[in-house]
Every structure is written in structure tokens, then in C-alpha cells.
Design a protein around this motif. Structure first.
Motif, short mmCIF file in Angstrom:
data_model
loop_
_atom_site.label_atom_id
_atom_site.label_comp_id
_atom_site.label_asym_id
_atom_site.label_seq_id
_atom_site.Cartn_x
_atom_site.Cartn_y
_atom_site.Cartn_z
N ALA A 145 0.87 -1.22 -0.01
CA ALA A 145 0.06 -0.05 0.00
C ALA A 145 0.85 1.17 -0.12
N GLY A 146 2.15 0.94 -0.02
CA GLY A 146 3.09 2.15 0.16
C GLY A 146 3.36 2.94 1.18
N ASN A 147 3.12 2.15 2.35
CA ASN A 147 3.52 2.54 3.74
C ASN A 147 4.68 1.94 4.20
N LEU A 148 5.52 3.01 4.67
CA LEU A 148 6.86 2.69 5.00
C LEU A 148 7.01 1.70 6.40
N ILE A 149 7.34 0.58 6.23
CA ILE A 149 7.31 -0.30 7.25
C ILE A 149 8.73 -0.53 7.89
N LYS A 150 9.85 -0.36 7.25
CA LYS A 150 11.00 -0.54 7.91
C LYS A 150 12.19 0.30 7.41
N PHE A 151 13.14 0.75 8.15
CA PHE A 151 14.13 1.17 7.67
C PHE A 151 15.56 0.79 8.50
N GLU A 152 16.61 0.48 7.68
CA GLU A 152 17.79 -0.21 8.33
C GLU A 152 18.93 0.86 8.22
N ASN A 153 19.76 0.99 9.26
CA ASN A 153 20.87 1.95 9.07
C ASN A 153 22.08 0.85 9.00
N TYR A 154 23.14 1.19 8.37
CA TYR A 154 24.32 0.45 8.12
C TYR A 154 25.81 1.34 8.18
N ASP A 155 26.86 1.13 8.75
CA ASP A 155 27.76 1.90 8.67
C ASP A 155 28.70 1.74 7.22
N ALA A 156 29.88 2.45 7.32
CA ALA A 156 30.62 2.49 6.06
C ALA A 156 31.17 1.22 5.73
N ASP A 157 31.26 0.13 6.63
CA ASP A 157 31.67 -1.21 6.28
C ASP A 157 30.35 -2.21 5.80
N GLY A 158 29.17 -1.73 5.90
CA GLY A 158 28.14 -2.49 5.56
C GLY A 158 27.54 -3.16 6.66
N LYS A 159 28.11 -2.71 8.07
CA LYS A 159 27.40 -3.47 9.24
C LYS A 159 26.21 -2.88 9.62
N LEU A 160 25.15 -3.53 9.87
CA LEU A 160 23.80 -3.17 10.45
C LEU A 160 24.18 -2.41 11.61
N THR A 161 23.77 -1.18 11.85
CA THR A 161 23.84 -0.62 13.24
C THR A 161 22.69 -0.22 13.91
N GLY A 162 21.37 -0.46 13.28
CA GLY A 162 20.06 -0.42 13.85
C GLY A 162 18.99 0.09 12.73
N GLY A 163 17.84 0.06 13.38
CA GLY A 163 16.97 0.37 12.18
C GLY A 163 15.29 0.50 13.09
N ASN A 164 14.32 0.49 12.20
CA ASN A 164 13.12 0.63 12.79
C ASN A 164 12.10 -0.13 11.81
N LYS A 165 11.14 -0.98 12.68
CA LYS A 165 10.26 -1.69 11.97
C LYS A 165 8.68 -1.23 12.52
N VAL A 166 7.96 -1.19 11.38
CA VAL A 166 6.69 -0.80 11.76
C VAL A 166 5.42 -1.86 11.41
N THR A 167 4.49 -1.91 12.03
CA THR A 167 3.54 -3.02 11.72
C THR A 167 2.01 -2.22 11.78
N TYR A 168 1.42 -2.07 10.72
CA TYR A 168 -0.10 -1.44 10.76
C TYR A 168 -1.08 -2.35 11.02
N ALA A 169 -1.88 -2.09 12.19
CA ALA A 169 -2.96 -3.18 12.61
C ALA A 169 -4.30 -2.90 12.02
N GLN A 170 -4.69 -1.72 12.23
CA GLN A 170 -6.22 -1.09 11.84
C GLN A 170 -6.26 0.26 10.96
N PHE A 171 -7.14 0.11 10.04
CA PHE A 171 -7.38 1.51 9.27
C PHE A 171 -8.71 1.69 9.19
N ASP A 172 -8.97 3.12 8.92
CA ASP A 172 -10.69 3.26 8.76
C ASP A 172 -10.81 3.24 7.15
N LYS A 173 -12.10 3.72 7.14
CA LYS A 173 -12.79 3.39 5.75
C LYS A 173 -12.06 4.53 4.59
#
Length: 267
Positions: A204-232
Motif C-alpha cells: 500500500a506504499g506505507n513505510l514499514i522498515k528502515f535499516e541503518n548501516y555503517d561504512a563497512d556495511g554493518k547493520l547498526t540499527g533500524g526501525n520496523k513498523v506494523t500497521y494493525a487497523q485502518f479506517d474507511k
């Protein structure tokens, strides 16, 4: 100072991942329909804990006029005491001023958004007074944006104290005009720190995840989003977000919050 600079940089990164129209427009905050008022309830939890949604929540109330322009924002703590509030000034078609007030009603941060004749944001400025109780130092901050021929924001250049370069971001987009990657350079004196962020969306085009990496390509952190309910109208009513990473003091961490909201519409 350090905490405020990091907060501003994160704010600029997250905000720029959204629609690149007027910051105070409904489309910028991904709201559909003739929205009148949005009341948001946020439940937070300690590290590796699940929020208790049966308890009291922090609350934010946003109001909009019938044209979809923001009028006011008020933020309350768990005791339902006002913590901060925001008001908006519209200066022609090219400038929007967002004023931030503390719990006593004192203005302590002013945000200025500047736009070109196509409605694209070209500059964001922030000026704050020192607020020891909030650990905020007096600061001047500026972010300059550039776009490609398709209207996608391809670069952001951030400055502290008017002209001290602190960060430069270059972004890539897919054929749906969604930002899928950003490459950052952070400037600490003569030291340059490189990193990148990868963005993921649902169907649906909703941002559900972003992941941060350092210069060596190592994952340093991130955010995950889950949408549970929507209105009409397709506006979400409940979302769970989890931020994870690693620090020297905390080791591996994950903080989760659950947000619920009610939306009122103009008839």
C-alpha cells in the motif's frame, strides 16, 4: 548540544522520507479525507519490553482546517498535563512558520519551512532558545533540499550555527517515487563518517522498515513498523513500531511503542 544535534539530524532524515509537499499539509502526514482532528495515544515500554496498552498513554491532539492545513498541535504526558504545544503561521505561498511552546506557554523553538513555486520544500530552518530543563542548548539549524526533474528530493545538506556543515544526504528512488536508499556523510571537524539507510514499504506504499548501516556495511540499527487497523479512508488507527540497535552502555537494545489514534472528519 550533542543530544539536540542528533535529534535534529534524525528528524530531518525521517521527515524527508515522507511526501515532499508542504509540511503542514494533510498529505505530508499521510492523512486522507477531510480530517478535522487527530488524537494520538502512545504507549511506550522499557528495553525488550512490550507496552501495556491497558495503562495510561501520552497524548497528542492535532487540528486541521477544511483546506487540510495544520492549525495547532498539543502534546500531553501520562498525567494528562500539557507538555508542549505548536501553532502555525502561513506567509503567502512560500513560507510556513511553526512555533513551539513549553508547558508554561513560552516560545522556545521556531521552525521555518520555505517552498518554491511548485510547493516543494527548499529550506528548513530552526532556531531555539536554551532550555536547561529539556537539555536543549541555544542553536541555529538549517537544511537545504534539492530535487531532480521527477520532483524527488535527491539531496539534503544540513548546517549548525548557520554555516557549519554537519551532514549531507544523497537519496535514490524507485519508479514509484519512493525513497529506497539514502547515503549520508556526517562531518565532525575534519572527520567524515559515512553511513546509509535502506527503506522498505508494503504493497500500500506505507513505510514499514528502515535499516541503518555503517561504512563497512554493518547493520547498526533500524526501525520496523506494523500497521494493525485502518479506517474507511485508509488512514491507520493502530501501529506498532520497534527501534533496535547496539550501544556501548546498553548492548543490544530494542524499544517498542504502540500508537493508537482516533480521527474526526469534516462533514
Amino acid at each position: 548540544m550533542k543530544n539536540l544535534v542528533l535529534f535534529i539530524i534524525l528528524l530531518c532524515i525521517v521527515t524527508s522520507a515522507a511526501a515532499q509537499t508542504r509540511v503542514t499539509d494533510l498529505s505530508q502526514v499521510s492523512l486522507k479525507g477531510k480530517v478535522k482532528r487527530v488524537t494520538t495515544y502512545t504507549f511506550r515500554a522499557d528495553n525488550h519490553m512490550t507496552p501495556d496498552t491497558t495503562g495510561t498513554a501520552e497524548k497528542t491532539i492535532e487540528t486541521f482546517d477544511e483546506k487540510g492545513w495544520a492549525l495547532e498541535v498539543k502534546m500531553y504526558n501520562k498525567n494528562d498535563a500539557l507538555q508542549e504545544s505548536f501553532s502555525f503561521e502561513y506567509i503567502g505561498d512560500s513560507i510556513v512558520v511553526k512555533n513551539q511552546f513549553d508547558r508554561s506557554g513560552k516560545l522556545f523553538v521556531k521552525y521555518v519551512y520555505k517552498y518554491d513555486n511548485l510547493g516543494k520544500e527548499t529550506e528548513f530552518d530552526m532556531n531555539s532558545d536554551a532550555q536547561p530543563q529539556l537539555r536543549l542548548a541555544k542553536i541555529n539549524y538549517r537544511c537545504i533540499y534539492e530535487y531532480n526533474k521527477s520532483g524527488n528530493r535527491i539531496s539534503e545538506t544540513q548546517y549548525i550555527d548557520s554555516d557549519r556543515l554537519t551532514m549531507r544526504t544523497v537519496s535514490k528512488y524507485d519508479n514509484q517515487h519512493k525513497r529506497v536508499q539514502s547515503n549520508q556523510e556526517s562531518f565532525f571537524g575534519k572527520t567524515i563518517k559515512a553511513s546509509k539507510t535502506i527503506y522498505t514499504y508494503d504493497d500500500a506504499g506505507n513505510l514499514i522498515k528502515f535499516e541503518n548501516y555503517d561504512a563497512d556495511g554493518k547493520l547498526t540499527g533500524g526501525n520496523k513498523v506494523t500497521y494493525a487497523q485502518f479506517d474507511k479512508y485508509g488512514n491507520w488507527l493502530m501501529v506498532t513500531a520497534s527501534y533496535s540497535g547496539h550501544s556501548i552502555n546498553q548492548g543490544d537494545f530494542i524499544f517498542t511503542h504502540i500508537t493508537k489514534r482516533t480521527i474526526e472528519y469534516y462533514e
